[in-house]
Design a protein around this motif. Structure first.
Motif, PDB file in Angstrom:
ATOM      1  N   ASP A 116       0.870  -1.175   0.000  1.00 51.67           N
ATOM      2  CA  ASP A 116       0.000   0.000   0.000  1.00 51.67           C
ATOM      3  C   ASP A 116       0.905   1.221   0.000  1.00 51.67           C
ATOM      4  O   ASP A 116       1.878   1.275   0.766  1.00 51.67           O
ATOM      5  CB  ASP A 116      -0.889   0.047   1.254  1.00 51.67           C
ATOM      6  CG  ASP A 116      -1.939  -1.046   1.266  1.00 51.67           C
ATOM      7  OD1 ASP A 116      -2.491  -1.347   0.201  1.00 51.67           O
ATOM      8  OD2 ASP A 116      -2.184  -1.605   2.346  1.00 51.67           O
ATOM      9  N   ILE A 117       0.577   2.186  -0.844  1.00 53.25           N
ATOM     10  CA  ILE A 117       1.361   3.415  -0.904  1.00 53.25           C
ATOM     11  C   ILE A 117       0.479   4.583  -0.498  1.00 53.25           C
ATOM     12  O   ILE A 117      -0.624   4.747  -1.021  1.00 53.25           O
ATOM     13  CB  ILE A 117       1.930   3.657  -2.316  1.00 53.25           C
ATOM     14  CG1 ILE A 117       2.943   2.565  -2.657  1.00 53.25           C
ATOM     15  CG2 ILE A 117       2.571   5.035  -2.415  1.00 53.25           C
ATOM     16  CD1 ILE A 117       3.512   2.672  -4.065  1.00 53.25           C
ATOM     17  N   ASN A 118       0.971   5.375   0.436  1.00 57.82           N
ATOM     18  CA  ASN A 118       0.300   6.589   0.845  1.00 57.82           C
ATOM     19  C   ASN A 118       1.139   7.750   0.309  1.00 57.82           C
ATOM     20  O   ASN A 118       2.118   8.152   0.942  1.00 57.82           O
ATOM     21  CB  ASN A 118       0.168   6.647   2.371  1.00 57.82           C
ATOM     22  CG  ASN A 118      -0.574   7.867   2.846  1.00 57.82           C
ATOM     23  OD1 ASN A 118      -0.398   8.962   2.332  1.00 57.82           O
ATOM     24  ND2 ASN A 118      -1.416   7.667   3.843  1.00 57.82           N
ATOM     25  N   LYS A 119       0.764   8.264  -0.860  1.00 54.19           N
ATOM     26  CA  LYS A 119       1.541   9.322  -1.510  1.00 54.19           C
ATOM     27  C   LYS A 119       1.459  10.631  -0.739  1.00 54.19           C
ATOM     28  O   LYS A 119       2.430  11.380  -0.677  1.00 54.19           O
ATOM     29  CB  LYS A 119       1.046   9.526  -2.944  1.00 54.19           C
ATOM     30  CG  LYS A 119       1.333   8.349  -3.839  1.00 54.19           C
ATOM     31  CD  LYS A 119       0.785   8.575  -5.228  1.00 54.19           C
ATOM     32  CE  LYS A 119       0.977   7.323  -6.063  1.00 54.19           C
ATOM     33  NZ  LYS A 119       0.357   7.434  -7.371  1.00 54.19           N
ATOM     34  N   LYS A 120       0.320  10.883  -0.145  1.00 52.96           N
ATOM     35  CA  LYS A 120       0.113  12.141   0.589  1.00 52.96           C
ATOM     36  C   LYS A 120       1.094  12.270   1.751  1.00 52.96           C
ATOM     37  O   LYS A 120       1.685  13.324   1.967  1.00 52.96           O
ATOM     38  CB  LYS A 120      -1.323  12.210   1.100  1.00 52.96           C
ATOM     39  CG  LYS A 120      -1.631  13.443   1.920  1.00 52.96           C
ATOM     40  CD  LYS A 120      -3.063  13.422   2.412  1.00 52.96           C
ATOM     41  CE  LYS A 120      -3.252  14.516   3.432  1.00 52.96           C
ATOM     42  NZ  LYS A 120      -3.597  14.032   4.733  1.00 52.96           N
ATOM     43  N   ASP A 121       1.274  11.181   2.506  1.00 53.98           N
ATOM     44  CA  ASP A 121       2.158  11.212   3.672  1.00 53.98           C
ATOM     45  C   ASP A 121       3.536  10.607   3.403  1.00 53.98           C
ATOM     46  O   ASP A 121       4.370  10.538   4.299  1.00 53.98           O
ATOM     47  CB  ASP A 121       1.493  10.495   4.844  1.00 53.98           C
ATOM     48  CG  ASP A 121       0.218  11.204   5.292  1.00 53.98           C
ATOM     49  OD1 ASP A 121       0.192  12.453   5.258  1.00 53.98           O
ATOM     50  OD2 ASP A 121      -0.744  10.517   5.673  1.00 53.98           O
ATOM     51  N   GLY A 122       3.755  10.120   2.182  1.00 55.26           N
ATOM     52  CA  GLY A 122       5.074   9.640   1.780  1.00 55.26           C
ATOM     53  C   GLY A 122       5.554   8.381   2.464  1.00 55.26           C
ATOM     54  O   GLY A 122       6.665   8.330   2.982  1.00 55.26           O
ATOM     55  N   TYR A 123       4.711   7.348   2.464  1.00 55.38           N
ATOM     56  CA  TYR A 123       5.186   6.082   3.003  1.00 55.38           C
ATOM     57  C   TYR A 123       4.559   4.903   2.272  1.00 55.38           C
ATOM     58  O   TYR A 123       3.542   5.011   1.618  1.00 55.38           O
ATOM     59  CB  TYR A 123       4.963   5.971   4.515  1.00 55.38           C
ATOM     60  CG  TYR A 123       3.535   5.827   4.970  1.00 55.38           C
ATOM     61  CD1 TYR A 123       2.938   4.575   5.080  1.00 55.38           C
ATOM     62  CD2 TYR A 123       2.784   6.946   5.315  1.00 55.38           C
ATOM     63  CE1 TYR A 123       1.625   4.444   5.509  1.00 55.38           C
ATOM     64  CE2 TYR A 123       1.474   6.818   5.748  1.00 55.38           C
ATOM     65  CZ  TYR A 123       0.901   5.567   5.845  1.00 55.38           C
ATOM     66  OH  TYR A 123      -0.396   5.430   6.261  1.00 55.38           O
ATOM     67  N   LEU A 124       5.231   3.787   2.389  1.00 63.51           N
ATOM     68  CA  LEU A 124       4.815   2.527   1.789  1.00 63.51           C
ATOM     69  C   LEU A 124       4.660   1.507   2.906  1.00 63.51           C
ATOM     70  O   LEU A 124       5.427   1.523   3.864  1.00 63.51           O
ATOM     71  CB  LEU A 124       5.899   2.075   0.800  1.00 63.51           C
ATOM     72  CG  LEU A 124       5.764   0.684   0.201  1.00 63.51           C
ATOM     73  CD1 LEU A 124       5.978   0.749  -1.290  1.00 63.51           C
ATOM     74  CD2 LEU A 124       6.771  -0.251   0.819  1.00 63.51           C
ATOM     75  N   THR A 125       3.664   0.629   2.773  1.00 65.45           N
ATOM     76  CA  THR A 125       3.484  -0.447   3.740  1.00 65.45           C
ATOM     77  C   THR A 125       3.514  -1.774   3.000  1.00 65.45           C
ATOM     78  O   THR A 125       2.795  -1.957   2.022  1.00 65.45           O
ATOM     79  CB  THR A 125       2.131  -0.325   4.470  1.00 65.45           C
ATOM     80  OG1 THR A 125       1.992   0.977   4.993  1.00 65.45           O
ATOM     81  CG2 THR A 125       2.044  -1.327   5.605  1.00 65.45           C
ATOM     82  N   LEU A 126       4.371  -2.680   3.454  1.00 64.82           N
ATOM     83  CA  LEU A 126       4.391  -4.053   2.964  1.00 64.82           C
ATOM     84  C   LEU A 126       3.590  -4.878   3.958  1.00 64.82           C
ATOM     85  O   LEU A 126       3.875  -4.857   5.151  1.00 64.82           O
ATOM     86  CB  LEU A 126       5.818  -4.594   2.883  1.00 64.82           C
ATOM     87  CG  LEU A 126       5.907  -6.090   2.618  1.00 64.82           C
ATOM     88  CD1 LEU A 126       6.679  -6.357   1.352  1.00 64.82           C
ATOM     89  CD2 LEU A 126       6.566  -6.797   3.775  1.00 64.82           C
ATOM     90  N   ASN A 127       2.580  -5.571   3.473  1.00 65.25           N
ATOM     91  CA  ASN A 127       1.759  -6.449   4.307  1.00 65.25           C
ATOM     92  C   ASN A 127       1.959  -7.874   3.817  1.00 65.25           C
ATOM     93  O   ASN A 127       1.803  -8.148   2.626  1.00 65.25           O
ATOM     94  CB  ASN A 127       0.276  -6.086   4.189  1.00 65.25           C
ATOM     95  CG  ASN A 127       0.013  -4.665   4.618  1.00 65.25           C
ATOM     96  OD1 ASN A 127       0.130  -4.339   5.778  1.00 65.25           O
ATOM     97  ND2 ASN A 127      -0.324  -3.806   3.664  1.00 65.25           N
TER      98      ASN A 127
END
Length: 156
Positions: A116-127
């Motif tokens: 999942d990529i959150n472009k607004k807050d600048g982070y990526l989550t690997l699940n």
């Protein structure tokens, strides 16, 4: 019974595997945050979170463990994060797509990586889910290393 694989050992294995895989990349100096990411975020950094740990005893000598891993990557620059997040996603896919070596005898099997990529807050989550099957050793007993069997076939 002696349990070999601990959550601390799994966490260390994840850190070690990522650090080794990134050592020859532009991301070689990215640190791991150990404090709560809601308090303060260091950029760039990784953060490891485990949830839904399910542990089952299989027979008398094996333990099965399923747990969900959420690995966060906080990019260096929030406003210009697209390329950085794509590169990290590719690198993490290569690192985690098959298995995670915990120690010489134990591996966590990984069947898929969901990002999942959150472009607004600048982070990526690997699940992903980690699956570990470990052999347990009862205290005071030694594991059988070798068994020789002599089989005779007699036809009457």
């Amino acid at each position: 019974m002696i349990y070999i694989v601990t959550l601390k050992a799994i966490d260390l294995a994840i850190v070690t595997q990522i650090v080794n895989a990134l050592k020859d990349t532009t991301y070689k100096d990215v640190k791991f945050a150990s404090t709560d990411i809601l308090e303060e975020i260091t950029r760039p950094s990784f953060y490891i979170d485990f949830s839904n740990n399910k542990t089952n005893l299989m027979l008398a000598n094996a333990r099965e463990r399923n747990l969900k891993l959420r690995l966060f990557y906080f990019c260096e620059n929030i406003k210009n994060s697209k390329i950085e997040l794509m590169e990290i996603q590719d690198l993490l896919s290569d690192i985690f797509i098959s298995c995670l070596k915990i120690d010489e005898e134990n591996y966590a099997h990984i069947h898929e990586c969901d990002f999942d990529i959150n472009k607004k807050d600048g982070y990526l989550t690997l699940n992903t889910e980690l699956y570990i099957l470990e052999q347990l050793e009862e205290e005071g007993t030694e594991l059988l290393e070798e068994l020789n069997i002599k089989v005779e076939n007699k036809i009457v």
